[in-house]
Design a protein around this motif. Structure first.
Motif, short mmCIF file in Angstrom:
data_model
loop_
_atom_site.label_atom_id
_atom_site.label_comp_id
_atom_site.label_asym_id
_atom_site.label_seq_id
_atom_site.Cartn_x
_atom_site.Cartn_y
_atom_site.Cartn_z
N MET A 251 0.82 -1.19 0.00
CA MET A 251 0.00 0.00 0.00
C MET A 251 0.87 1.26 0.00
N LEU A 252 2.04 1.17 0.61
CA LEU A 252 2.92 2.34 0.65
C LEU A 252 3.28 2.81 -0.76
N ARG A 253 3.56 1.87 -1.65
CA ARG A 253 3.94 2.25 -3.02
C ARG A 253 2.78 2.96 -3.73
N ASP A 254 1.57 2.44 -3.58
CA ASP A 254 0.41 3.05 -4.23
C ASP A 254 0.18 4.47 -3.72
N VAL A 255 0.20 4.62 -2.41
CA VAL A 255 -0.04 5.95 -1.82
C VAL A 255 1.11 6.90 -2.18
N GLY A 256 2.33 6.41 -2.15
CA GLY A 256 3.47 7.23 -2.52
C GLY A 256 3.38 7.73 -3.95
N ARG A 257 2.92 6.85 -4.85
CA ARG A 257 2.76 7.25 -6.25
C ARG A 257 1.71 8.34 -6.38
N VAL A 258 0.59 8.19 -5.67
CA VAL A 258 -0.48 9.19 -5.74
C VAL A 258 -0.02 10.52 -5.14
N MET A 259 0.76 10.44 -4.08
CA MET A 259 1.25 11.66 -3.43
C MET A 259 2.45 12.27 -4.17
N GLN A 260 2.92 11.61 -5.21
CA GLN A 260 4.06 12.05 -6.01
C GLN A 260 5.33 12.20 -5.18
N LEU B 153 12.61 7.34 -2.16
CA LEU B 153 12.19 7.41 -0.76
C LEU B 153 11.15 6.36 -0.45
N VAL B 154 10.17 6.22 -1.33
CA VAL B 154 9.11 5.22 -1.11
C VAL B 154 9.72 3.82 -1.10
N ASP B 155 10.64 3.56 -2.01
CA ASP B 155 11.30 2.25 -2.06
C ASP B 155 12.07 1.97 -0.78
N ARG B 156 12.75 2.98 -0.28
CA ARG B 156 13.49 2.83 0.98
C ARG B 156 12.56 2.47 2.14
N LEU B 157 11.41 3.16 2.20
CA LEU B 157 10.43 2.87 3.25
C LEU B 157 9.88 1.45 3.11
N CYS B 158 9.56 1.06 1.88
CA CYS B 158 8.97 -0.26 1.65
C CYS B 158 9.94 -1.38 2.03
N LYS B 159 11.22 -1.16 1.82
CA LYS B 159 12.21 -2.18 2.17
C LYS B 159 12.35 -2.35 3.68
N LEU B 160 11.86 -1.39 4.44
CA LEU B 160 11.89 -1.49 5.90
C LEU B 160 10.70 -2.26 6.45
N VAL B 161 9.71 -2.53 5.61
CA VAL B 161 8.52 -3.29 6.02
C VAL B 161 8.72 -4.74 5.60
N PRO B 162 8.74 -5.68 6.56
CA PRO B 162 8.93 -7.09 6.20
C PRO B 162 7.85 -7.57 5.24
N ASN B 163 8.26 -8.35 4.24
CA ASN B 163 7.32 -8.88 3.26
C ASN B 163 7.33 -10.40 3.34
N VAL C 219 2.73 -8.64 7.73
CA VAL C 219 2.96 -7.68 8.80
C VAL C 219 2.20 -6.41 8.47
N THR C 220 1.46 -5.87 9.44
CA THR C 220 0.77 -4.61 9.22
C THR C 220 1.78 -3.47 9.34
N LEU C 221 1.40 -2.30 8.84
CA LEU C 221 2.28 -1.13 8.96
C LEU C 221 2.52 -0.78 10.43
N LYS C 222 1.49 -0.93 11.24
CA LYS C 222 1.64 -0.64 12.67
C LYS C 222 2.70 -1.54 13.29
N GLN C 223 2.64 -2.83 12.95
CA GLN C 223 3.63 -3.78 13.47
C GLN C 223 5.03 -3.45 12.94
N ALA C 224 5.11 -3.05 11.67
CA ALA C 224 6.40 -2.71 11.08
C ALA C 224 7.01 -1.50 11.78
N GLN D 265 11.75 6.33 12.97
CA GLN D 265 12.52 7.58 12.96
C GLN D 265 12.21 8.40 11.71
N LEU D 266 12.15 7.74 10.55
CA LEU D 266 11.81 8.45 9.31
C LEU D 266 10.42 9.07 9.40
N ARG D 267 9.48 8.34 9.98
CA ARG D 267 8.13 8.87 10.16
C ARG D 267 8.13 10.08 11.08
#
Length: 104
Positions: A1-10, A15-25, A31-36, A45-47
């Protein structure tokens, strides 16, 4: 979901890729974003440091779990600033006429 929202937010892809790599897949144990955020200090820290990242994560958390697609059939909606016939060709196809057995 981060990639989709990041694309819409331009937001820049890097940066979006870096964030996504921090979320276990792990599809077997998603894993939910809250858990991540709770389990990854760098993501937290980035948030906390970047309001844009915070907004991205906030929106993605609200959308998390929703279906990305509403249907499985081929269909579409065209939205434009003028009549679609002025820029798009179309072909009208009529379905064959069905006859009941008694009419033959």
């Amino acid at each position: 979901m981060l990639r989709d929202v990041g694309r819409v937010m331009q937001i820049p892809y890097g940066l979006v890729d870096r964030l996504c790599k921090l979320v276990p897949n792990n599809p077997a144990n998603p894993v939910t974003l809250k858990q991540a955020i709770e389990g990854e200090p760098t993501l937290r820290q980035l948030r906390d440091d970047d309001p844009t990242v915070a907004r991205l994560i906030d929106i993605a958390m609200k959308l998390e779990g929703l279906y990305r697609h509403a249907s499985t059939h081929a269909a579409g909606v065209v939205i434009g600033d003028r009549l679609w016939r002025s820029w798009c060709r179309s072909i009208a196809i009529r379905a064959p006429t069905c006859r009941s057995p008694s009419s033959t």
